[in-house]
Write a protein that holds these residues in place. Structure first.
Motif, PDB file in Angstrom:
ATOM      1  N   LYS A  21       0.619  -1.149   0.001  1.00 12.59           N
ATOM      2  CA  LYS A  21      -0.160   0.001   0.026  1.00 12.59           C
ATOM      3  C   LYS A  21       0.633   1.054   0.033  1.00 12.59           C
ATOM      4  O   LYS A  21       0.301   2.384  -0.263  1.00 12.59           O
ATOM      5  CB  LYS A  21      -0.902   0.360   1.185  1.00 12.59           C
ATOM      6  CG  LYS A  21      -1.776  -1.039   1.247  1.00 12.59           C
ATOM      7  CD  LYS A  21      -2.941  -0.903   2.336  1.00 12.59           C
ATOM      8  CE  LYS A  21      -4.155  -2.059   2.230  1.00 12.59           C
ATOM      9  NZ  LYS A  21      -4.985  -1.854   3.409  1.00 12.59           N
ATOM     10  N   LEU A  22       2.024   1.135  -0.007  1.00 11.26           N
ATOM     11  CA  LEU A  22       3.036   2.242   0.187  1.00 11.26           C
ATOM     12  C   LEU A  22       3.838   2.519  -1.072  1.00 11.26           C
ATOM     13  O   LEU A  22       4.756   3.329  -1.015  1.00 11.26           O
ATOM     14  CB  LEU A  22       3.993   2.252   1.353  1.00 11.26           C
ATOM     15  CG  LEU A  22       3.154   2.344   2.855  1.00 11.26           C
ATOM     16  CD1 LEU A  22       4.211   2.262   3.962  1.00 11.26           C
ATOM     17  CD2 LEU A  22       2.321   3.555   3.092  1.00 11.26           C
ATOM     18  N   ARG A  23       3.528   1.822  -1.976  1.00 13.77           N
ATOM     19  CA  ARG A  23       3.958   1.894  -3.409  1.00 13.77           C
ATOM     20  C   ARG A  23       3.420   2.777  -4.179  1.00 13.77           C
ATOM     21  O   ARG A  23       2.187   2.836  -4.127  1.00 13.77           O
ATOM     22  CB  ARG A  23       4.288   0.459  -4.037  1.00 13.77           C
ATOM     23  CG  ARG A  23       5.137  -0.563  -3.276  1.00 13.77           C
ATOM     24  CD  ARG A  23       5.385  -1.533  -4.126  1.00 13.77           C
ATOM     25  NE  ARG A  23       6.313  -2.399  -3.353  1.00 13.77           N
ATOM     26  CZ  ARG A  23       5.987  -3.763  -3.094  1.00 13.77           C
ATOM     27  NH1 ARG A  23       4.857  -4.376  -3.235  1.00 13.77           N
ATOM     28  NH2 ARG A  23       6.817  -4.638  -2.480  1.00 13.77           N
ATOM     29  N   GLY A  24       4.110   3.478  -5.077  1.00 12.39           N
ATOM     30  CA  GLY A  24       3.567   4.550  -6.104  1.00 12.39           C
ATOM     31  C   GLY A  24       3.108   5.565  -5.440  1.00 12.39           C
ATOM     32  O   GLY A  24       2.359   6.310  -6.096  1.00 12.39           O
ATOM     33  N   LEU A  25       3.504   6.066  -4.414  1.00 13.93           N
ATOM     34  CA  LEU A  25       2.908   7.245  -3.469  1.00 13.93           C
ATOM     35  C   LEU A  25       3.814   8.506  -4.205  1.00 13.93           C
ATOM     36  O   LEU A  25       4.606   8.379  -4.658  1.00 13.93           O
ATOM     37  CB  LEU A  25       3.137   7.288  -2.091  1.00 13.93           C
ATOM     38  CG  LEU A  25       2.203   6.061  -1.314  1.00 13.93           C
ATOM     39  CD1 LEU A  25       2.745   6.243   0.237  1.00 13.93           C
ATOM     40  CD2 LEU A  25       0.872   6.501  -1.472  1.00 13.93           C
ATOM     41  N   ASP A  26       2.916   9.584  -4.083  1.00 14.53           N
ATOM     42  CA  ASP A  26       3.637  10.790  -4.672  1.00 14.53           C
ATOM     43  C   ASP A  26       5.054  10.961  -3.860  1.00 14.53           C
ATOM     44  O   ASP A  26       5.000  10.984  -2.581  1.00 14.53           O
ATOM     45  CB  ASP A  26       2.910  12.081  -4.360  1.00 14.53           C
ATOM     46  CG  ASP A  26       1.677  12.022  -5.513  1.00 14.53           C
ATOM     47  OD1 ASP A  26       1.751  11.381  -6.452  1.00 14.53           O
ATOM     48  OD2 ASP A  26       0.735  12.826  -5.474  1.00 14.53           O
ATOM     49  N   GLY A  27       6.018  11.505  -4.505  1.00 15.62           N
ATOM     50  CA  GLY A  27       7.399  11.588  -3.903  1.00 15.62           C
ATOM     51  C   GLY A  27       8.154  10.364  -3.464  1.00 15.62           C
ATOM     52  O   GLY A  27       9.235  10.459  -2.745  1.00 15.62           O
ATOM     53  N   GLU A  28       7.783   9.372  -3.892  1.00 16.80           N
ATOM     54  CA  GLU A  28       8.291   7.936  -3.451  1.00 16.80           C
ATOM     55  C   GLU A  28       9.724   8.066  -3.997  1.00 16.80           C
ATOM     56  O   GLU A  28      10.114   8.401  -5.383  1.00 16.80           O
ATOM     57  CB  GLU A  28       7.586   6.736  -4.129  1.00 16.80           C
ATOM     58  CG  GLU A  28       8.252   5.538  -3.825  1.00 16.80           C
ATOM     59  CD  GLU A  28       7.443   4.226  -4.281  1.00 16.80           C
ATOM     60  OE1 GLU A  28       7.763   3.182  -4.015  1.00 16.80           O
ATOM     61  OE2 GLU A  28       6.604   4.528  -5.048  1.00 16.80           O
ATOM     62  N   GLY A  29      10.770   7.711  -3.202  1.00 21.42           N
ATOM     63  CA  GLY A  29      12.045   7.537  -3.681  1.00 21.42           C
ATOM     64  C   GLY A  29      12.691   9.118  -3.686  1.00 21.42           C
ATOM     65  O   GLY A  29      14.024   9.072  -3.898  1.00 21.42           O
ATOM     66  N   LYS A  30      12.042  10.069  -3.225  1.00 21.18           N
ATOM     67  CA  LYS A  30      12.493  11.314  -3.207  1.00 21.18           C
ATOM     68  C   LYS A  30      12.797  11.528  -1.436  1.00 21.18           C
ATOM     69  O   LYS A  30      11.966  11.097  -0.718  1.00 21.18           O
ATOM     70  CB  LYS A  30      11.676  12.339  -3.972  1.00 21.18           C
ATOM     71  CG  LYS A  30      11.206  12.317  -5.008  1.00 21.18           C
ATOM     72  CD  LYS A  30      10.473  13.107  -5.651  1.00 21.18           C
ATOM     73  CE  LYS A  30      10.126  12.821  -7.035  1.00 21.18           C
ATOM     74  NZ  LYS A  30       9.068  13.870  -7.760  1.00 21.18           N
ATOM     75  N   ARG A  50       0.526  22.902   5.436  1.00 18.15           N
ATOM     76  CA  ARG A  50       0.968  21.841   4.443  1.00 18.15           C
ATOM     77  C   ARG A  50      -0.058  21.562   3.482  1.00 18.15           C
ATOM     78  O   ARG A  50       0.009  21.227   2.244  1.00 18.15           O
ATOM     79  CB  ARG A  50       1.239  20.528   5.110  1.00 18.15           C
ATOM     80  CG  ARG A  50       1.941  19.394   4.347  1.00 18.15           C
ATOM     81  CD  ARG A  50       2.304  18.269   5.325  1.00 18.15           C
ATOM     82  NE  ARG A  50       3.195  18.878   6.395  1.00 18.15           N
ATOM     83  CZ  ARG A  50       2.876  18.120   7.523  1.00 18.15           C
ATOM     84  NH1 ARG A  50       1.899  17.094   7.432  1.00 18.15           N
ATOM     85  NH2 ARG A  50       3.643  18.543   8.594  1.00 18.15           N
ATOM     86  N   ILE A  51      -1.359  21.436   3.936  1.00 17.53           N
ATOM     87  CA  ILE A  51      -2.324  21.310   2.969  1.00 17.53           C
ATOM     88  C   ILE A  51      -2.692  22.500   1.863  1.00 17.53           C
ATOM     89  O   ILE A  51      -2.589  21.916   0.510  1.00 17.53           O
ATOM     90  CB  ILE A  51      -3.938  20.962   3.759  1.00 17.53           C
ATOM     91  CG1 ILE A  51      -3.686  19.779   4.541  1.00 17.53           C
ATOM     92  CG2 ILE A  51      -5.000  20.989   2.786  1.00 17.53           C
ATOM     93  CD1 ILE A  51      -4.957  19.457   5.441  1.00 17.53           C
ATOM     94  N   MET A  52      -2.498  23.751   2.254  1.00 15.78           N
ATOM     95  CA  MET A  52      -2.549  24.509   1.416  1.00 15.78           C
ATOM     96  C   MET A  52      -1.427  24.718   0.409  1.00 15.78           C
ATOM     97  O   MET A  52      -1.559  24.901  -0.682  1.00 15.78           O
ATOM     98  CB  MET A  52      -2.719  25.990   2.267  1.00 15.78           C
ATOM     99  CG  MET A  52      -3.864  26.287   2.663  1.00 15.78           C
ATOM    100  SD  MET A  52      -4.151  27.719   3.420  1.00 15.78           S
ATOM    101  CE  MET A  52      -3.005  27.677   4.981  1.00 15.78           C
ATOM    102  N   ALA A  53      -0.147  24.296   0.944  1.00 10.89           N
ATOM    103  CA  ALA A  53       0.867  24.181   0.116  1.00 10.89           C
ATOM    104  C   ALA A  53       0.791  23.348  -1.069  1.00 10.89           C
ATOM    105  O   ALA A  53       1.032  23.446  -2.206  1.00 10.89           O
ATOM    106  CB  ALA A  53       2.200  24.017   0.885  1.00 10.89           C
ATOM    107  N   GLU A  54       0.114  22.020  -0.575  1.00 11.54           N
ATOM    108  CA  GLU A  54       0.093  20.979  -1.680  1.00 11.54           C
ATOM    109  C   GLU A  54      -0.950  21.213  -2.541  1.00 11.54           C
ATOM    110  O   GLU A  54      -1.035  20.851  -3.671  1.00 11.54           O
ATOM    111  CB  GLU A  54      -0.241  19.519  -1.051  1.00 11.54           C
ATOM    112  CG  GLU A  54       1.168  19.155  -0.026  1.00 11.54           C
ATOM    113  CD  GLU A  54       0.518  17.977   0.884  1.00 11.54           C
ATOM    114  OE1 GLU A  54      -0.475  17.456   0.804  1.00 11.54           O
ATOM    115  OE2 GLU A  54       1.578  17.214   1.551  1.00 11.54           O
ATOM    116  N   ALA A  55      -1.831  21.994  -2.308  1.00  8.84           N
ATOM    117  CA  ALA A  55      -2.841  22.555  -3.234  1.00  8.84           C
ATOM    118  C   ALA A  55      -2.455  23.821  -3.899  1.00  8.84           C
ATOM    119  O   ALA A  55      -3.237  24.198  -4.890  1.00  8.84           O
ATOM    120  CB  ALA A  55      -4.078  22.972  -2.531  1.00  8.84           C
ATOM    121  N   GLY A  56      -1.302  24.259  -3.673  1.00 10.40           N
ATOM    122  CA  GLY A  56      -0.656  25.470  -4.340  1.00 10.40           C
ATOM    123  C   GLY A  56      -1.185  26.646  -3.881  1.00 10.40           C
ATOM    124  O   GLY A  56      -1.353  27.579  -4.766  1.00 10.40           O
TER     125      GLY A  56
END
Length: 112
Positions: A21-30, A50-56
């Motif tokens: 369930k933790l594969r393919g998440l945004d930012g994986e490997g970064k 953080r929520i606002m930043a992720e929404a731009g």
């Protein structure tokens, strides 16, 4: 109490890993984003930002803070008194706008 919570969290993480369930998440490997500025704020504000930043949609104070940091860099790089005077005037203006924006957010969030 904290140790049992830590064990519960660790078990849930291990279970999610095993189930993929933790594969393919945004930012994986970064690397994780730098959130050192959040250490000075309460948890609710940090999550909201953080929520606002992720929404731009960053609050005005964060935009002004970036401009302020840039103006301070310009001051350090300025040649001569005139260049430093102009940069200092910009810094003063941005610092005042930043303080107003921070105070407005605090009042809005009820943290008077």
């Amino acid at each position: 109490m904290a140790q049992s919570f830590d064990r519960l969290v660790e078990r849930q993480i291990q279970k999610a890993l095993a189930e993929g369930k933790l594969r393919g998440l945004d930012g994986e490997g970064k690397p994780l984003p730098d959130r050192s500025g959040e250490a000075l704020s309460d948890m609710a504000s940090a999550v909201a930002v953080r929520i606002m930043a992720e929404a731009g949609a960053l609050p005005e104070e964060f935009k002004i803070k970036k401009l302020l940091d840039s103006a301070k860099q310009s001051y350090r790089a300025a040649d001569g008194e005139d260049g430093k005077r102009v940069a200092m005037a910009l810094i003063a203006d941005l610092q005042q706008r930043y303080n107003i924006a921070v105070e407005a957010r605090r009042r809005f969030m009820g943290k008077d």
